[in-house]
Design a protein around this motif. Structure first.
Motif, PDB file in Angstrom:
ATOM      1  N   UNK A 121       2.227  -9.486   6.998  1.00 44.29           N
ATOM      2  CA  UNK A 121       1.889  -9.943   5.651  1.00 44.29           C
ATOM      3  C   UNK A 121       2.033  -8.836   4.605  1.00 44.29           C
ATOM      4  N   UNK A 122       1.708  -7.615   4.977  1.00 47.01           N
ATOM      5  CA  UNK A 122       1.625  -6.507   4.026  1.00 47.01           C
ATOM      6  C   UNK A 122       2.805  -5.559   4.188  1.00 47.01           C
ATOM      7  N   UNK A 123       2.923  -4.643   3.229  1.00 44.46           N
ATOM      8  CA  UNK A 123       3.966  -3.618   3.263  1.00 44.46           C
ATOM      9  C   UNK A 123       3.355  -2.240   3.018  1.00 44.46           C
ATOM     10  N   UNK A 124       3.974  -1.243   3.629  1.00 46.46           N
ATOM     11  CA  UNK A 124       3.612   0.138   3.387  1.00 46.46           C
ATOM     12  C   UNK A 124       4.739   0.830   2.628  1.00 46.46           C
ATOM     13  N   UNK A 125       4.357   1.633   1.632  1.00 49.42           N
ATOM     14  CA  UNK A 125       5.281   2.553   0.984  1.00 49.42           C
ATOM     15  C   UNK A 125       4.845   3.958   1.356  1.00 49.42           C
ATOM     16  N   UNK A 132       0.848  -1.189   0.000  1.00 47.89           N
ATOM     17  CA  UNK A 132       0.000   0.000   0.000  1.00 47.89           C
ATOM     18  C   UNK A 132       0.889   1.247   0.000  1.00 47.89           C
ATOM     19  N   UNK A 133       0.778   2.048  -1.038  1.00 48.90           N
ATOM     20  CA  UNK A 133       1.475   3.330  -1.095  1.00 48.90           C
ATOM     21  C   UNK A 133       0.571   4.390  -0.476  1.00 48.90           C
ATOM     22  N   UNK A 134       1.129   5.178   0.448  1.00 49.65           N
ATOM     23  CA  UNK A 134       0.348   6.138   1.223  1.00 49.65           C
ATOM     24  C   UNK A 134       0.928   7.535   1.037  1.00 49.65           C
ATOM     25  N   UNK A 135       0.047   8.511   0.893  1.00 49.27           N
ATOM     26  CA  UNK A 135       0.453   9.893   0.663  1.00 49.27           C
ATOM     27  C   UNK A 135       0.971  10.594   1.908  1.00 49.27           C
ATOM     28  N   UNK A 136       1.197  11.885   1.782  1.00 49.03           N
ATOM     29  CA  UNK A 136       1.802  12.700   2.827  1.00 49.03           C
ATOM     30  C   UNK A 136       0.973  12.657   4.106  1.00 49.03           C
ATOM     31  N   UNK A 190       7.681  -1.337   6.562  1.00 46.82           N
ATOM     32  CA  UNK A 190       7.555   0.021   6.046  1.00 46.82           C
ATOM     33  C   UNK A 190       8.773   0.385   5.202  1.00 46.82           C
ATOM     34  N   UNK A 191       8.510   0.925   4.023  1.00 50.20           N
ATOM     35  CA  UNK A 191       9.548   1.485   3.153  1.00 50.20           C
ATOM     36  C   UNK A 191       9.248   2.960   2.996  1.00 50.20           C
ATOM     37  N   UNK A 192      10.243   3.803   3.256  1.00 49.02           N
ATOM     38  CA  UNK A 192      10.033   5.247   3.343  1.00 49.02           C
ATOM     39  C   UNK A 192      11.054   5.963   2.480  1.00 49.02           C
ATOM     40  N   UNK A 193      10.637   7.059   1.856  1.00 44.78           N
ATOM     41  CA  UNK A 193      11.574   8.000   1.257  1.00 44.78           C
ATOM     42  C   UNK A 193      11.395   9.350   1.957  1.00 44.78           C
ATOM     43  N   UNK A 194      12.456  10.115   1.994  1.00 56.37           N
ATOM     44  CA  UNK A 194      12.433  11.388   2.715  1.00 56.37           C
ATOM     45  C   UNK A 194      11.726  12.474   1.915  1.00 56.37           C
ATOM     46  N   UNK A 195      10.940  13.278   2.618  1.00 60.87           N
ATOM     47  CA  UNK A 195      10.321  14.460   2.034  1.00 60.87           C
ATOM     48  C   UNK A 195      10.962  15.721   2.583  1.00 60.87           C
ATOM     49  N   UNK A 196      10.562  16.859   2.055  1.00 55.10           N
ATOM     50  CA  UNK A 196      11.163  18.117   2.488  1.00 55.10           C
ATOM     51  C   UNK A 196      10.897  18.419   3.957  1.00 55.10           C
ATOM     52  N   UNK A 197       9.740  18.032   4.483  1.00 58.38           N
ATOM     53  CA  UNK A 197       9.474  18.286   5.896  1.00 58.38           C
ATOM     54  C   UNK A 197      10.289  17.369   6.797  1.00 58.38           C
TER      55      UNK A 197
END
Length: 265
Positions: free
Chosen positions: A29-33, A4-8, A59-66
């Motif tokens: 079982x599941x993964x979060x992006x 599941x890809x999740x927004x800001x 959980x897989x995360x990429x960095x945002x500006x905040x």
């Protein structure tokens, strides 16, 4: 297993908890992006960070500006915005552990035909090149020059990439493209001050993902950052910032079948 890809999220813990319940998320079982901007503006950034850290490999995360702003403030290299909501994080007993965990995440994650990034990719970058450039920023965050990197990070210049860039200017362009860009010219000059919807593009620019012959079209870009764009899905793009922190919705997309899930922010 579902991804599941999740927004800001931006500190909207209640919306995140509601969304995870809505999708019946099971970390075994599941993964979060997560597209980045986990923190700030919303009221519960500390709870968001603690929840996501506890998920471990789910959980897989990429960095945002905040997220980078939080790291800069904590390092003493950015003046606090009058409306930021980071006090709970900065005063928490586990602040150092949370910041260390946050700083290890990259700007870019590539898996199969999908690329996860907060804002976007410059039109002249291939996915492989963008991944390598993300690695340069990750090395700076993890290395002995981390504090110097965070001190030099702020700023809008240079506005465009060229392969000859070196030092902090090189890293600043990479970070700005991946975490702040919305509009750019066809040759990749970023208009970083523009925050409106696509129809308000500054003269000579267009949304980065609409640039003809963009070299990352080989993949589907999963991103956030652009609340004025909202949830926007077209071939090759899944944009997920639907303005949860501004009273909009928090959005998730199941990547395996494209099903959309939304809850109030």
């Amino acid at each position: 297993m579902s991804t599941y890809a999740i927004g800001d999220i931006q500190g909207c813990y209640a919306a995140l908890a509601h969304l995870l319940e809505r999708i019946a998320f099971d970390p075994a079982r599941d993964r979060l992006w997560l597209v980045g901007d986990l923190v700030n503006r919303g009221p519960e950034s500390l709870r968001v960070l603690r929840l996501l850290r506890a998920l471990g490999d789910a959980a897989t995360i990429v960095l945002g500006n905040h997220d980078l702003y939080l790291l800069m403030v904590a390092a003493g290299h950015s003046r606090r915005d009058s409306d930021d909501t980071l006090a709970q994080v900065l005063e928490a007993p586990d602040c150092d552990d949370l910041l260390h965990w946050l700083a290890r995440w990259p700007l870019l994650h590539v898996e199969g035909s999908h690329v996860l990034v907060h804002a976007g990719l410059l039109p002249g970058w291939t996915v492989a090149q963008a991944q390598a450039l993300s690695g340069e920023v990750g090395a700076a965050l993890a290395g002995a020059q981390r504090h110097e990197f965070l001190r030099e990070l702020a700023g809008n210049r240079p506005e465009a990439w060229n392969d000859g860039l070196q030092g902090w200017e090189r890293l600043r362009v990479i970070v700005n493209a991946c975490t702040r860009m919305r509009f750019c010219t066809p040759d990749g000059r970023m208009a970083l001050r523009a925050k409106g919807p696509p129809e308000q593009a500054p003269a000579g620019t267009l949304p980065w993902f609409q640039v003809p012959d963009r070299l990352s079209r080989s993949h589907t870009i999963v991103c956030g950052h652009w609340s004025a764009l909202g949830f926007h899905r077209v071939p090759g793009l899944i944009a997920l910032d639907s303005g949860a922190v501004w009273g909009g919705k928090l959005t998730a997309v199941r990547l395996e079948d494209g099903q959309v899930f939304q809850v109030p922010g």
